[in-house]
Design a protein around this motif. Structure first.
Motif, PDB file in Angstrom:
ATOM      1  N   LYS A  67      35.758  34.770  28.609  1.00 50.67           N
ATOM      2  CA  LYS A  67      35.573  36.103  29.210  1.00 50.67           C
ATOM      3  C   LYS A  67      34.784  36.012  30.513  1.00 50.67           C
ATOM      4  N   THR A  68      33.751  35.206  30.504  1.00 46.62           N
ATOM      5  CA  THR A  68      32.927  35.061  31.708  1.00 46.62           C
ATOM      6  C   THR A  68      33.724  34.435  32.841  1.00 46.62           C
ATOM      7  N   SER A  69      34.511  33.423  32.535  1.00 42.05           N
ATOM      8  CA  SER A  69      35.290  32.751  33.579  1.00 42.05           C
ATOM      9  C   SER A  69      36.337  33.692  34.180  1.00 42.05           C
ATOM     10  N   GLN A  70      36.945  34.524  33.349  1.00 37.94           N
ATOM     11  CA  GLN A  70      37.933  35.478  33.859  1.00 37.94           C
ATOM     12  C   GLN A  70      37.270  36.503  34.773  1.00 37.94           C
ATOM     13  N   TYR A  71      36.069  36.939  34.381  1.00 35.80           N
ATOM     14  CA  TYR A  71      35.339  37.897  35.209  1.00 35.80           C
ATOM     15  C   TYR A  71      34.960  37.278  36.546  1.00 35.80           C
ATOM     16  N   LEU A  72      34.436  36.059  36.511  1.00 32.74           N
ATOM     17  CA  LEU A  72      34.043  35.390  37.757  1.00 32.74           C
ATOM     18  C   LEU A  72      35.244  35.161  38.661  1.00 32.74           C
ATOM     19  N   GLN A  73      36.342  34.763  38.076  1.00 35.92           N
ATOM     20  CA  GLN A  73      37.560  34.551  38.859  1.00 35.92           C
ATOM     21  C   GLN A  73      37.949  35.835  39.597  1.00 35.92           C
ATOM     22  N   SER A  74      37.882  36.942  38.890  1.00 37.09           N
ATOM     23  CA  SER A  74      38.237  38.233  39.492  1.00 37.09           C
ATOM     24  C   SER A  74      37.270  38.610  40.610  1.00 37.09           C
ATOM     25  N   ALA A  99      30.997  31.523  56.751  1.00 41.46           N
ATOM     26  CA  ALA A  99      31.169  30.185  56.180  1.00 41.46           C
ATOM     27  C   ALA A  99      32.537  29.611  56.526  1.00 41.46           C
ATOM     28  N   LYS A 100      33.561  30.436  56.463  1.00 43.59           N
ATOM     29  CA  LYS A 100      34.910  29.953  56.777  1.00 43.59           C
ATOM     30  C   LYS A 100      34.996  29.508  58.237  1.00 43.59           C
ATOM     31  N   GLN A 101      34.332  30.254  59.109  1.00 42.16           N
ATOM     32  CA  GLN A 101      34.305  29.841  60.506  1.00 42.16           C
ATOM     33  C   GLN A 101      33.599  28.498  60.667  1.00 42.16           C
ATOM     34  N   GLU A 102      32.469  28.358  60.002  1.00 46.83           N
ATOM     35  CA  GLU A 102      31.703  27.113  60.088  1.00 46.83           C
ATOM     36  C   GLU A 102      32.476  25.930  59.521  1.00 46.83           C
ATOM     37  N   LEU A 103      33.283  26.182  58.508  1.00 44.31           N
ATOM     38  CA  LEU A 103      34.037  25.114  57.847  1.00 44.31           C
ATOM     39  C   LEU A 103      35.410  24.892  58.478  1.00 44.31           C
ATOM     40  N   GLY A 104      35.815  25.822  59.348  1.00 42.60           N
ATOM     41  CA  GLY A 104      37.103  25.682  60.035  1.00 42.60           C
ATOM     42  C   GLY A 104      38.295  25.838  59.119  1.00 42.60           C
ATOM     43  N   THR A 105      38.226  26.778  58.178  1.00 36.86           N
ATOM     44  CA  THR A 105      39.346  26.990  57.254  1.00 36.86           C
ATOM     45  C   THR A 105      39.396  28.449  56.834  1.00 36.86           C
ATOM     46  N   ASP A 106      40.581  28.905  56.449  1.00 45.70           N
ATOM     47  CA  ASP A 106      40.760  30.266  55.948  1.00 45.70           C
ATOM     48  C   ASP A 106      40.998  30.305  54.447  1.00 45.70           C
ATOM     49  N   LYS A 107      41.317  29.145  53.876  1.00 44.91           N
ATOM     50  CA  LYS A 107      41.637  29.112  52.449  1.00 44.91           C
ATOM     51  C   LYS A 107      40.875  27.976  51.759  1.00 44.91           C
ATOM     52  N   ILE A 108      40.290  28.315  50.642  1.00 42.89           N
ATOM     53  CA  ILE A 108      39.534  27.339  49.845  1.00 42.89           C
ATOM     54  C   ILE A 108      39.886  27.530  48.378  1.00 42.89           C
ATOM     55  N   THR A 109      40.053  26.435  47.665  1.00 43.87           N
ATOM     56  CA  THR A 109      40.334  26.484  46.227  1.00 43.87           C
ATOM     57  C   THR A 109      39.244  25.733  45.465  1.00 43.87           C
ATOM     58  N   PHE A 110      38.709  26.394  44.444  1.00 44.21           N
ATOM     59  CA  PHE A 110      37.718  25.759  43.568  1.00 44.21           C
ATOM     60  C   PHE A 110      38.236  25.765  42.138  1.00 44.21           C
ATOM     61  N   GLU A 111      37.941  24.697  41.414  1.00 42.95           N
ATOM     62  CA  GLU A 111      38.186  24.690  39.976  1.00 42.95           C
ATOM     63  C   GLU A 111      36.906  25.119  39.268  1.00 42.95           C
ATOM     64  N   LEU A 112      37.021  26.077  38.358  1.00 44.69           N
ATOM     65  CA  LEU A 112      35.897  26.535  37.558  1.00 44.69           C
ATOM     66  C   LEU A 112      36.061  26.006  36.134  1.00 44.69           C
ATOM     67  N   ILE A 113      35.165  25.119  35.719  1.00 44.05           N
ATOM     68  CA  ILE A 113      35.247  24.510  34.395  1.00 44.05           C
ATOM     69  C   ILE A 113      34.341  25.267  33.439  1.00 44.05           C
ATOM     70  N   THR A 114      34.887  25.643  32.290  1.00 46.35           N
ATOM     71  CA  THR A 114      34.082  26.303  31.264  1.00 46.35           C
ATOM     72  C   THR A 114      34.473  25.760  29.897  1.00 46.35           C
ATOM     73  N   SER A 115      33.646  26.057  28.903  1.00 45.54           N
ATOM     74  CA  SER A 115      34.017  25.733  27.530  1.00 45.54           C
ATOM     75  C   SER A 115      35.147  26.656  27.087  1.00 45.54           C
ATOM     76  N   ASP A 116      35.712  26.359  25.910  1.00 45.21           N
ATOM     77  CA  ASP A 116      36.902  27.100  25.495  1.00 45.21           C
ATOM     78  C   ASP A 116      36.621  28.107  24.379  1.00 45.21           C
ATOM     79  N   HIS A 117      35.360  28.537  24.230  1.00 41.11           N
ATOM     80  CA  HIS A 117      35.084  29.588  23.250  1.00 41.11           C
ATOM     81  C   HIS A 117      35.160  30.952  23.930  1.00 41.11           C
ATOM     82  N   ASP A 118      35.098  32.007  23.132  1.00 46.34           N
ATOM     83  CA  ASP A 118      35.366  33.367  23.613  1.00 46.34           C
ATOM     84  C   ASP A 118      34.484  33.795  24.785  1.00 46.34           C
ATOM     85  N   ALA A 119      33.166  33.668  24.637  1.00 51.97           N
ATOM     86  CA  ALA A 119      32.253  34.152  25.680  1.00 51.97           C
ATOM     87  C   ALA A 119      32.499  33.440  27.001  1.00 51.97           C
ATOM     88  N   ALA A 120      32.757  32.130  26.922  1.00 52.63           N
ATOM     89  CA  ALA A 120      33.008  31.368  28.148  1.00 52.63           C
ATOM     90  C   ALA A 120      34.305  31.812  28.810  1.00 52.63           C
TER      91      ALA A 120
END
Length: 561
Positions: A417-424, A394-415
């Protein structure tokens, strides 16, 4: 919110409540009869125990986006609307559709297109005004009126002319609903729909008082003063943004004699630990559990778990982010998520890995009774090495080595924890990818997703007993197609499922399975887990009804023992 909302979907009320103690009168030693004497019968009546205060202190996990039933699009709003309002039917504790404002099941015409429904006589709004079939006609017309901009309108396009009206191509008066009399409602469909009676439980199809809504205008549903209901309780002390509000018993409710609570106090509590502390101190009667708290309380007699028909996913802003328009990149993101690890080591709340769009327990094969999810098998797999390979491609097809995404979640506990796991998982397995997590109030997350301008968002959906309510999320013109994904083949399948297939259950089942495979073959969404809700509920609180579908806990018939 279901289509009734996904997802859904899943919920806090601080209540201080006093139990008056019982005291018994005992005689002093000098008043006791002599041993040889026969005790005299007492002429004094024993003291009656003081009545128990019927006040419930409840908590939920997020603010309420709206109290307008027509505009409701999430499980949080629905859970609160269902306390102060109700419709023709509801889902009971066995997940069956039962009449509420209706007197019985609809009478369905031979061709399956016309439903005649009888209403209870003498129904009233909480302000004492009569509630009639015309209030349903008004609410449904408002739902499909383009000026209302109701986000769930397309869910009910099976009602005759609903789509044409919502798209500004037909007049409101052509909608397939008619008040035959004050207590008789006739509904006409575009095509037969096996699930239509179940859909009548949706808050979007609740009645509304035309006079009141018109007076309030755009402010309707924005605060308790600007909201009118017909349910067991009245909404009070809600300013539209605050973290606390109340419900008081509605004396005009048709079934008020079976409502035992006088008051329900609600408080928003986003941190699980905070909720448990309030519960242990006696300040609230419920606490939601997750993670390590479940193992701590699982043997507590006040522990309650409810398996939910909800799907939690990573939704992709395909239309607004050019990188996410790359199919290999989307597939790479999905492949590096270990769903088993997420539910067993991170959430630890009874959730199940979700390996398709449609969760387990929604529907079964009409021929052999096999569950839809079981028959589909594992469509969203974990394969880190393949994910890494596709990422580099995908990086070759897009012509880039670095990509940044914002991950938006709610601010309760389960969200969180899930966002931290996905980030990792994303950053560890996909070199060059950076994930910026944004934990925001649920209402803000909803608004961002509905703007269709986001990268990644942790979303969810609670549909009904029809798998198409989940698959509809990727239909090109559906409001909650947050990715704005468009595929003509997929659209044709969903249209066929909703129309032509309605009279052919076996073909409909095959097309439902095919539609799910097609969407996941394109990685238009990243399934994560099928939710479960876990609570502590005080043993003195009786009559709480649990639901697998929609709101996990129904408290309108609860009482304090």
């Amino acid at each position: 919110m279901s289509n009734k909302l996904k997802s859904g979907m899943l919920s806090v009320l601080i209540l201080a409540f006093v139990l008056a103690g019982c005291s018994s009168n005992s005689k002093s030693q000098s008043e006791q009869p002599a041993a040889a004497e026969k005790p005299k019968a007492s002429t004094q009546e024993p003291a009656a125990p003081a009545p128990v205060s019927q006040e419930l202190n409840w908590i939920i996990a997020a603010e309420v986006p709206t109290a307008d039933s027509v505009k409701s699009y999430d499980r949080v709003s629905s859970s609160q609307i269902e306390i102060f309002a109700e419709g023709l039917y509801k889902i009971d504790g066995d997940n069956k559709t039962v009449p509420v404002l209706a007197t019985g099941d609809p009478v369905i015409s031979e061709d399956g297109l016309t439903y005649t429904i009888q209403l209870r006589s003498g129904l009233k709004w909480s302000n004492g005004e009569p509630l009639t079939a015309k209030d349903f006609v008004y609410a449904w017309k408002r739902l499909f009126d383009p000026n209302t901009a109701a986000q769930q309108a397309s869910t009910y396009y099976n009602i005759k002319n609903a789509q044409a009206i919502n798209e500004g191509k037909a007049a409101l008066d052509t909608l397939g609903i008619e008040a035959v009399s004050d207590t008789e409602l006739k509904v006409t469909l575009e095509y037969p729909d096996t699930y239509f009676t179940s859909s009548l439980t949706s808050v979007n199809l609740f009645p509304q008082n035309e006079k009141f809504v018109t007076e309030k205008g755009d402010a309707y549903g924005s605060s308790s003063e600007n909201t009118l209901g017909n349910g067991p309780f009245n909404l009070t002390n809600w300013d539209g943004t605050g973290l606390t509000w109340s419900f008081t018993k509605n004396e005009h409710y048709w079934d008020k004699d079976n409502i035992k609570l006088d008051k329900i106090n609600i408080q928003v509590v986003k941190e699980v630990g905070t909720g448990i502390n309030l519960y242990e101190s006696g300040a609230v009667d419920v606490a939601e559990l997750s993670g390590e708290y479940i193992s701590q309380y699982i043997n507590n007699p006040e522990y309650v778990t409810v398996s939910a028909l909800s799907a939690s996913n990573v939704e992709l802003g395909i239309s607004s982010n050019k990188f996410l328009q790359n199919e290999n990149l989307r597939k790479a993101l999905s492949l590096v998520v270990n769903r088993e690890e997420l539910v067993k080591n991170v959430l630890i709340d009874g959730s199940l890995p979700l390996t398709g769009i449609v969760p387990k327990g929604i529907a079964v094969n009409p021929d052999n009774g096999t569950d839809f999810a079981d028959e589909a098998g594992v469509l969203a797999k974990t394969d880190v090495e393949e994910g890494k390979r596709l990422w580099e491609l995908a990086k070759q097809e897009l012509g880039t080595d670095k990509i940044t995404f914002e991950l938006i979640t709610s601010d309760h506990d389960a969200a969180k924890k899930t966002s931290q796991y996905l980030q990792s998982q994303f950053e560890t397995n996909l070199p060059g990818l950076k994930i910026e997590v944004s934990n925001v109030p649920t209402k803000v997350r909803f608004e961002k997703m509905m703007s269709y301008k986001f990268d990644l968002a942790l979303g969810g959906w609670t549909g009904d007993f029809d798998p198409v309510s989940y698959l509809n999320l990727f239909y090109s013109t559906y409001e909650h197609n947050h990715a704005k994904y468009k595929d003509e083949t997929y659209d044709a399948l969903i249209t066929k499922i909703k129309t032509e297939d309605s009279v052919n259950p076996q073909q409909r089942w095959k097309d439902l399975q095919e539609a799910q495979k097609l969407a996941l073959s394109k990685a238009v969404v990243i399934p994560l887990y099928q939710g479960a809700s876990n609570y502590l509920i005080k043993s003195k609180v009786k009559g709480v009804v649990t639901h697998n579908l929609g709101t996990p806990l129904e408290i309108t018939r609860a009482y304090i023992e």
